[in-house]
Design a protein around this motif. Sequence first.
Motif, PDB file in Angstrom:
ATOM      1  N   ASP A  10      14.959   2.113   2.290  1.00 36.03           N
ATOM      2  CA  ASP A  10      14.582   2.216   0.878  1.00 36.03           C
ATOM      3  C   ASP A  10      14.017   0.905   0.336  1.00 36.03           C
ATOM      4  OD1 ASP A  10      15.318   4.851   0.726  1.00 36.03           O
ATOM      5  OD2 ASP A  10      17.323   4.454  -0.056  1.00 36.03           O
ATOM      6  N   LEU A  11      13.756  -0.049   1.217  1.00 34.75           N
ATOM      7  CA  LEU A  11      13.146  -1.325   0.833  1.00 34.75           C
ATOM      8  C   LEU A  11      11.933  -1.609   1.723  1.00 34.75           C
ATOM      9  CD1 LEU A  11      16.489  -3.313   0.499  1.00 34.75           C
ATOM     10  CD2 LEU A  11      14.976  -2.719  -1.407  1.00 34.75           C
ATOM     11  N   PRO A  12      11.004  -0.684   1.789  1.00 32.36           N
ATOM     12  CA  PRO A  12       9.876  -0.841   2.723  1.00 32.36           C
ATOM     13  C   PRO A  12       8.895  -1.937   2.333  1.00 32.36           C
ATOM     14  CG  PRO A  12       9.504   1.051   1.317  1.00 32.36           C
ATOM     15  CD  PRO A  12      10.895   0.555   1.006  1.00 32.36           C
ATOM     16  N   ARG A  13       8.899  -2.371   1.045  1.00 31.34           N
ATOM     17  CA  ARG A  13       7.934  -3.369   0.580  1.00 31.34           C
ATOM     18  C   ARG A  13       8.551  -4.756   0.400  1.00 31.34           C
ATOM     19  NH1 ARG A  13       4.423  -0.468  -4.253  1.00 31.34           N
ATOM     20  NH2 ARG A  13       3.404   1.135  -2.992  1.00 31.34           N
ATOM     21  N   LEU A  14       9.845  -4.882   0.588  1.00 34.88           N
ATOM     22  CA  LEU A  14      10.530  -6.139   0.287  1.00 34.88           C
ATOM     23  C   LEU A  14      10.068  -7.264   1.207  1.00 34.88           C
ATOM     24  CD1 LEU A  14      12.720  -7.331  -1.578  1.00 34.88           C
ATOM     25  CD2 LEU A  14      14.348  -6.956   0.292  1.00 34.88           C
ATOM     26  N   THR A  15       9.526  -8.323   0.597  1.00 37.39           N
ATOM     27  CA  THR A  15       9.072  -9.489   1.357  1.00 37.39           C
ATOM     28  C   THR A  15       9.822 -10.764   0.980  1.00 37.39           C
ATOM     29  OG1 THR A  15       7.316  -9.956  -0.256  1.00 37.39           O
ATOM     30  CG2 THR A  15       6.753  -8.528   1.622  1.00 37.39           C
ATOM     31  N   HIS A  16      10.372 -10.824  -0.249  1.00 34.37           N
ATOM     32  CA  HIS A  16      11.044 -12.037  -0.731  1.00 34.37           C
ATOM     33  C   HIS A  16      12.459 -11.686  -1.186  1.00 34.37           C
ATOM     34  CE1 HIS A  16       6.875 -13.263  -0.874  1.00 34.37           C
ATOM     35  NE2 HIS A  16       7.216 -14.506  -1.177  1.00 34.37           N
ATOM     36  N   LEU A  17      13.430 -12.437  -0.667  1.00 33.24           N
ATOM     37  CA  LEU A  17      14.827 -12.263  -1.054  1.00 33.24           C
ATOM     38  C   LEU A  17      15.418 -13.619  -1.421  1.00 33.24           C
ATOM     39  CD1 LEU A  17      17.420 -10.601  -1.354  1.00 33.24           C
ATOM     40  CD2 LEU A  17      17.847 -10.962   1.088  1.00 33.24           C
ATOM     41  N   SER A  18      15.948 -13.707  -2.642  1.00 35.10           N
ATOM     42  CA  SER A  18      16.602 -14.928  -3.113  1.00 35.10           C
ATOM     43  C   SER A  18      18.034 -14.577  -3.502  1.00 35.10           C
ATOM     44  CB  SER A  18      15.841 -15.517  -4.311  1.00 35.10           C
ATOM     45  OG  SER A  18      16.422 -16.720  -4.741  1.00 35.10           O
ATOM     46  N   PHE A  19      18.992 -15.297  -2.906  1.00 31.08           N
ATOM     47  CA  PHE A  19      20.406 -14.946  -3.054  1.00 31.08           C
ATOM     48  C   PHE A  19      21.209 -16.208  -3.283  1.00 31.08           C
ATOM     49  CE2 PHE A  19      24.629 -14.273  -1.287  1.00 31.08           C
ATOM     50  CZ  PHE A  19      24.986 -13.016  -1.746  1.00 31.08           C
ATOM     51  N   LYS A  20      22.072 -16.192  -4.303  1.00 36.21           N
ATOM     52  CA  LYS A  20      22.941 -17.331  -4.585  1.00 36.21           C
ATOM     53  C   LYS A  20      24.384 -16.870  -4.589  1.00 36.21           C
ATOM     54  CE  LYS A  20      23.711 -21.149  -7.820  1.00 36.21           C
ATOM     55  NZ  LYS A  20      23.277 -21.800  -9.085  1.00 36.21           N
ATOM     56  N   GLY A  21      25.201 -17.524  -3.761  1.00 34.21           N
ATOM     57  CA  GLY A  21      26.607 -17.156  -3.675  1.00 34.21           C
ATOM     58  C   GLY A  21      27.441 -17.877  -4.717  1.00 34.21           C
ATOM     59  N   TYR A  22      28.757 -17.844  -4.526  1.00 35.08           N
ATOM     60  CA  TYR A  22      29.690 -18.527  -5.408  1.00 35.08           C
ATOM     61  C   TYR A  22      30.008 -19.905  -4.835  1.00 35.08           C
ATOM     62  CZ  TYR A  22      30.562 -13.875  -7.353  1.00 35.08           C
ATOM     63  OH  TYR A  22      30.428 -12.646  -7.933  1.00 35.08           O
ATOM     64  N   GLU A  23      30.281 -20.865  -5.703  1.00 37.31           N
ATOM     65  CA  GLU A  23      30.694 -22.182  -5.253  1.00 37.31           C
ATOM     66  C   GLU A  23      32.025 -22.078  -4.518  1.00 37.31           C
ATOM     67  OE1 GLU A  23      28.998 -24.831  -5.260  1.00 37.31           O
ATOM     68  OE2 GLU A  23      27.340 -24.216  -6.546  1.00 37.31           O
ATOM     69  N   ALA A  24      32.062 -22.641  -3.294  1.00 39.99           N
ATOM     70  CA  ALA A  24      33.246 -22.498  -2.457  1.00 39.99           C
ATOM     71  C   ALA A  24      34.471 -23.159  -3.064  1.00 39.99           C
ATOM     72  CB  ALA A  24      32.960 -23.071  -1.068  1.00 39.99           C
ATOM     73  N   THR A  25      34.273 -24.281  -3.765  1.00 40.23           N
ATOM     74  CA  THR A  25      35.419 -24.990  -4.331  1.00 40.23           C
ATOM     75  C   THR A  25      36.027 -24.246  -5.509  1.00 40.23           C
ATOM     76  OG1 THR A  25      33.863 -26.262  -5.666  1.00 40.23           O
ATOM     77  CG2 THR A  25      34.622 -27.261  -3.610  1.00 40.23           C
ATOM     78  N   THR A  26      35.227 -23.424  -6.183  1.00 41.38           N
ATOM     79  CA  THR A  26      35.698 -22.698  -7.360  1.00 41.38           C
ATOM     80  C   THR A  26      36.137 -21.284  -7.016  1.00 41.38           C
ATOM     81  OG1 THR A  26      34.084 -23.953  -8.655  1.00 41.38           O
ATOM     82  CG2 THR A  26      35.118 -22.066  -9.729  1.00 41.38           C
ATOM     83  N   TYR A  27      35.358 -20.606  -6.179  1.00 41.74           N
ATOM     84  CA  TYR A  27      35.663 -19.233  -5.800  1.00 41.74           C
ATOM     85  C   TYR A  27      35.633 -19.096  -4.271  1.00 41.74           C
ATOM     86  CZ  TYR A  27      34.132 -18.634 -10.654  1.00 41.74           C
ATOM     87  OH  TYR A  27      33.973 -18.744 -12.007  1.00 41.74           O
ATOM     88  N   PRO A  28      36.619 -19.644  -3.553  1.00 38.16           N
ATOM     89  CA  PRO A  28      36.567 -19.646  -2.091  1.00 38.16           C
ATOM     90  C   PRO A  28      36.512 -18.251  -1.492  1.00 38.16           C
ATOM     91  CG  PRO A  28      38.741 -20.318  -2.885  1.00 38.16           C
ATOM     92  CD  PRO A  28      37.833 -20.298  -4.073  1.00 38.16           C
ATOM     93  N   LEU A  29      37.329 -17.308  -2.011  1.00 40.13           N
ATOM     94  CA  LEU A  29      37.343 -15.960  -1.457  1.00 40.13           C
ATOM     95  C   LEU A  29      36.057 -15.222  -1.792  1.00 40.13           C
ATOM     96  CD1 LEU A  29      38.903 -13.836   0.100  1.00 40.13           C
ATOM     97  CD2 LEU A  29      39.972 -13.106  -2.061  1.00 40.13           C
ATOM     98  N   SER A  30      35.597 -15.360  -3.037  1.00 42.05           N
ATOM     99  CA  SER A  30      34.348 -14.697  -3.446  1.00 42.05           C
ATOM    100  C   SER A  30      33.168 -15.235  -2.669  1.00 42.05           C
ATOM    101  CB  SER A  30      34.121 -14.885  -4.946  1.00 42.05           C
ATOM    102  OG  SER A  30      35.157 -14.285  -5.686  1.00 42.05           O
TER     103      SER A  30
END
Length: 590
Positions: A236-256
């Motif tokens: 369902d993502l046949p056109r996707l060319t760019h992906l930008s992803f930001k996680g959680y800061e490890a020191t603040t949200y280690p499990l997340s």
Amino acid sequence: MLIARFSLRRTTVRNPPVFCATKPDHLEGSARLFADNHLLSVHRKQPACHKVLSTFLSFLSSPCSALLLSPVRMDTFPTEILAKVFSECLPDFDEPYPLISTSVPPMLFTTVNQRWREVACSSPQLWTRLHIKINVTADLLQAAQPTVKWKRLQHKGEAISRWFERSAKCKVYVSFEIVNYGLESVSFFLRNKTFDELMLPMLDSICTYSKQWERLKLHKIDEPYRSRILSIPTEDLPRLTHLSFKGYEATTYPLSSFKSFLTLKESGAIRASLLSSLRLKALSPQDRLQDLPLSNWANLQELEFSNGYDSYSDRYMDMASAETLLRRCQNLVSLSLTIRKGGPPLAHPSENIVLPRLKSLNLQESCGDPQGDPFLTPFLSLLKLSALTQLVTTAGVQPGRNQEASLMTLIKANESTFSKTLTKVEFEYNYLNQDELKECLKLLPAATHITMTASSMYPYREMESIYSHPPHFAVFWNLDELTPSPIDPENEELGVTCLLPKLEHFYFSLARQEEFEDDELVDFVERRINYAGFPYNEIGEPVVKLKYVYGGFVSEQKIDVHEEVEKRGVNLDGVKIEVDYELECQCLSI
């Protein structure tokens, strides 16, 4: 662009009459701002638009302008011209995507009159970028009953669906910002009710348009909304060319932080067959980029990766992992990488890493052991970058007696190509020693943009350098070697000599008070301008005229740079000079 957009928001009357017998002053101002701020950009792309807008603007100043009823009368423009003008009002690609708001384009155009609404709604190019911003707050529910804000969010979901429909199945750039606020005190029953009855149906509706998505940005999006977006299957993502992803800061949200990477790893987006740009930020130190199941690493043209800092972890991107990664991605055009560890040893220490298409490299070297040797030297000596034009480095290893800075290793390994291709360079000069700084500038004859900054050092390591002769770290004593001087003072036509002969933009921020002051900057600017066009080192190529200078001084102001330059009769047409004083000292005094 921004001025025009804001002026429209301030002065546009909601649903004004299509025909008006007078010419309101505030509407005239809006029209003038609108036209003024778009003439240049429209002229470059659409001469016909430029002609129409020029006529429109001059007509406002004529005695007959009373016949021009209001800016709304721009609806007499041909549809394609008006649609083009609307397109010019949208944010640039490096700005945030448009919001779902009637106060900003493109939705603003649907509130002016029927003609503008018809043109806007029938112009798919206006609806190909979208920023979905939703704040999930505790006041959405009240005793398990929907509130007014609940109904507003439902209407927003409907507006999002209409946005995608207006894009007419064109490729769409979409970013998400869905954040939970103040839900800690809300019961799980109400949280689940909010998600199951409000947010999940909305997200399901949004995800039905995923086949149009070309760029997907997930930076500020909490759970469980993030998991729902990433659960979209690859097909369902046949056109996707760019992906930008930001996680959680490890020191603040280690499990997340840990869970966010697992969610990404299992997502359909990371497996998209056309994926060519991948930007990952603030991931856990335990997250290994090379473990992601991309369908084709060789298809990547843009890669950005950085681990969030965690003082309790020693697992970061290391030199060996970087080697393995880059050998998979040999078609990269842009690379931004943070490497915090040296070991283990390289898998193939004698085999070069060739990246023939790489044009931009941003390398952050951050060593956990401040007294260790530059750990990137073995890795950088293998890089062969024949097309590199832009280099940004951030050091983390302070200079020592018998050490070569990582930056110098990279430049020397590509000396023959960098001398011709490398035009923009940014580095921290106080992480080189004195000889390396001079050699570095000498090896960059093609550089047009140079940024030299100073970064803080570990005091105990710097103390060792202060008492050595010369100091281990570089001291920016003066600008003499960057200032043109005649080869023969009696015959200046023979040419001049200086480092960085093609320098146009020069940005520097000093580390110490003892380094040069603003009077020497005046000498530098004067000679760079006066000797522009003179042949350089008898090879015939002229010295390029300086266009921009920024000087950041730790010392106090000694003279007014602009007044002094004018007193000397220097022609500053096309030249911009900026200075700051009393900046924070980054290193100990000498």
